[in-house]
Design a protein around this motif. Structure first.
Motif, mmCIF file in Angstrom:
data_model
loop_
_atom_site.group_PDB
_atom_site.id
_atom_site.type_symbol
_atom_site.label_atom_id
_atom_site.label_comp_id
_atom_site.label_asym_id
_atom_site.label_seq_id
_atom_site.Cartn_x
_atom_site.Cartn_y
_atom_site.Cartn_z
ATOM 1 N N UNK A 114 -24.598 2.765 24.053
ATOM 2 C CA UNK A 114 -25.157 1.409 23.972
ATOM 3 C C UNK A 114 -24.078 0.431 23.519
ATOM 4 N N UNK A 115 -24.033 -0.728 24.161
ATOM 5 C CA UNK A 115 -23.017 -1.730 23.819
ATOM 6 C C UNK A 115 -23.307 -2.380 22.477
ATOM 7 N N UNK A 116 -24.584 -2.538 22.146
ATOM 8 C CA UNK A 116 -24.990 -3.133 20.867
ATOM 9 C C UNK A 116 -26.416 -2.713 20.577
ATOM 10 N N UNK A 117 -26.732 -2.585 19.309
ATOM 11 C CA UNK A 117 -28.097 -2.259 18.886
ATOM 12 C C UNK A 117 -28.505 -3.235 17.790
ATOM 13 N N UNK A 118 -29.485 -4.060 18.090
ATOM 14 C CA UNK A 118 -30.073 -4.958 17.115
ATOM 15 C C UNK A 118 -31.434 -4.418 16.696
ATOM 16 N N UNK A 119 -31.956 -4.911 15.590
ATOM 17 C CA UNK A 119 -33.222 -4.439 15.038
ATOM 18 C C UNK A 119 -34.146 -5.629 14.823
ATOM 19 N N UNK A 120 -35.395 -5.494 15.238
ATOM 20 C CA UNK A 120 -36.387 -6.549 15.017
ATOM 21 C C UNK A 120 -37.674 -5.908 14.516
ATOM 22 N N UNK A 121 -38.194 -6.441 13.409
ATOM 23 C CA UNK A 121 -39.359 -5.852 12.754
ATOM 24 C C UNK A 121 -40.365 -6.937 12.390
ATOM 25 N N UNK A 122 -41.578 -6.492 12.064
ATOM 26 C CA UNK A 122 -42.587 -7.437 11.574
ATOM 27 C C UNK A 122 -42.174 -7.979 10.216
ATOM 28 N N UNK A 123 -41.832 -7.059 9.306
ATOM 29 C CA UNK A 123 -41.603 -7.467 7.919
ATOM 30 C C UNK A 123 -40.471 -6.684 7.284
ATOM 31 N N UNK A 124 -39.821 -7.290 6.300
ATOM 32 C CA UNK A 124 -38.844 -6.584 5.481
ATOM 33 C C UNK A 124 -39.337 -6.597 4.047
ATOM 34 N N UNK A 125 -38.986 -5.545 3.289
ATOM 35 C CA UNK A 125 -39.596 -5.343 1.989
ATOM 36 C C UNK A 125 -39.044 -6.235 0.898
ATOM 37 N N UNK A 126 -37.905 -6.847 1.133
ATOM 38 C CA UNK A 126 -37.298 -7.614 0.052
ATOM 39 C C UNK A 126 -36.473 -8.745 0.631
ATOM 40 N N UNK A 127 -36.141 -9.721 -0.223
ATOM 41 C CA UNK A 127 -35.256 -10.806 0.206
ATOM 42 C C UNK A 127 -33.802 -10.426 -0.014
ATOM 43 N N UNK A 128 -33.535 -9.176 -0.360
ATOM 44 C CA UNK A 128 -32.158 -8.736 -0.504
ATOM 45 C C UNK A 128 -32.024 -7.392 0.199
ATOM 46 N N UNK A 129 -30.826 -7.080 0.631
ATOM 47 C CA UNK A 129 -30.580 -5.791 1.275
ATOM 48 C C UNK A 129 -30.569 -4.708 0.208
ATOM 49 N N UNK A 130 -31.268 -3.623 0.504
ATOM 50 C CA UNK A 130 -31.337 -2.514 -0.435
ATOM 51 C C UNK A 130 -30.337 -1.435 -0.063
ATOM 52 N N UNK A 131 -30.023 -0.551 -1.031
ATOM 53 C CA UNK A 131 -29.063 0.502 -0.764
ATOM 54 C C UNK A 131 -29.654 1.680 -0.059
#
Length: 259
Positions: A242-259
């Motif tokens: 694949x040349x690129x893989x993006x991600x699209x979701x309904x919701x994310x759990x936080x306003x910050x990226x988790x580890x």
């Protein structure tokens, strides 16, 4: 006023009268499950109160993980976490934050057979991921293992991805990914535990490799938590070319990226 003009005015009035008569006998059922007369039902199927409770994410966001910024940093900006270590996927976008309001709707789709919610979520994601869709060749859902699919009877990510592909007019890669083993639930695991749980769990079937190679693909899921599942899927798609893989979701759990 001529007969045609009069008829043109009467038709909308007749439709409204017919709709009111139907609503009197069969009150509209909001998609959020509230009683039909508890609050006005908006055009998207939610009551006004349910709509007001959803915390939608609008730009500016991190170009990589989609975390919202408090102010515009200009251009394609990265949050500190992504600047230090880019995720395996290229970009991610979420329609809203994962909280009590959005969780209840998502769980209705997943566990209460409210598959009619999938079209609503597809519309939300189409708006939130417009920049990803503009570059995409195809969308594909995060797969369920066959035993979990047999138990649940449908894959909620696929229910969203199908109408999204139609709305966006891009190809739908129905089963371009497969889950090689039943990884079990990610709930309750730490970030590192989630990554170990899905390590090497996904692959692209041989029959799909020709179509995946060189394609820009959007991976569809319901919730982005630590990103472990999305990254494992992205690695599998990129191994297949694949040349690129993006991600699209309904919701994310936080306003910050988790580890």
């Amino acid at each position: 006023m001529g007969p045609q003009a009069m008829l043109g005015r009467l038709r909308p009035m007749a439709r409204e009268a017919a709709r009111a008569a139907v609503d009197l006998v069969l009150p509209p059922r909001p998609l959020d499950g509230a009683p039909g007369r508890a609050a006005p039902v908006l055009a998207d199927g939610l009551t006004s109160q349910a709509w007001a409770n959803i915390r939608f994410i609008d730009p500016p966001v991190c170009d990589a993980c989609g975390v919202p910024f408090e102010y515009d940093l200009g251009g394609a900006s990265l949050c500190p976490a992504c600047a230090a270590l880019r995720p395996a996927f290229d970009r991610a976008r979420a329609a809203c934050l994962y909280d009590e309001a959005s969780r209840d709707l998502i769980l209705q789709l997943k566990h209460a057979d409210r598959t009619e919610l999938a079209r609503l979520f597809a519309a939300w994601i189409t708006r939130a991921a417009a920049d990803l869709i503009a570059d995409a060749d195809a969308v594909t859902p995060v797969p369920l293992h066959r035993w979990r699919l047999l138990k649940r009877r449908f894959n909620q990510a696929a229910e969203i991805a199908r109408p999204l592909a139609r709305q966006a007019r891009v190809a739908y890669f129905a089963d371009a990914l497969m889950r090689r083993r039943d990884t079990g639930s990610q709930a309750g695991r730490s970030g590192s535990g989630r990554r170990r749980n899905v390590a090497a769990a996904f692959e692209v079937p041989e029959r799909w490799k020709g179509r995946v190679e060189g394609a820009r693909i959007i991976l569809i899921d319901d919730v982005l938590t630590t990103g472990a599942t999305a990254e494992a899927c992205a690695r599998a798609l990129k191994r297949a070319g694949a040349a690129a893989v993006d991600v699209a979701v309904i919701a994310r759990v936080s306003t910050r990226r988790l580890g």
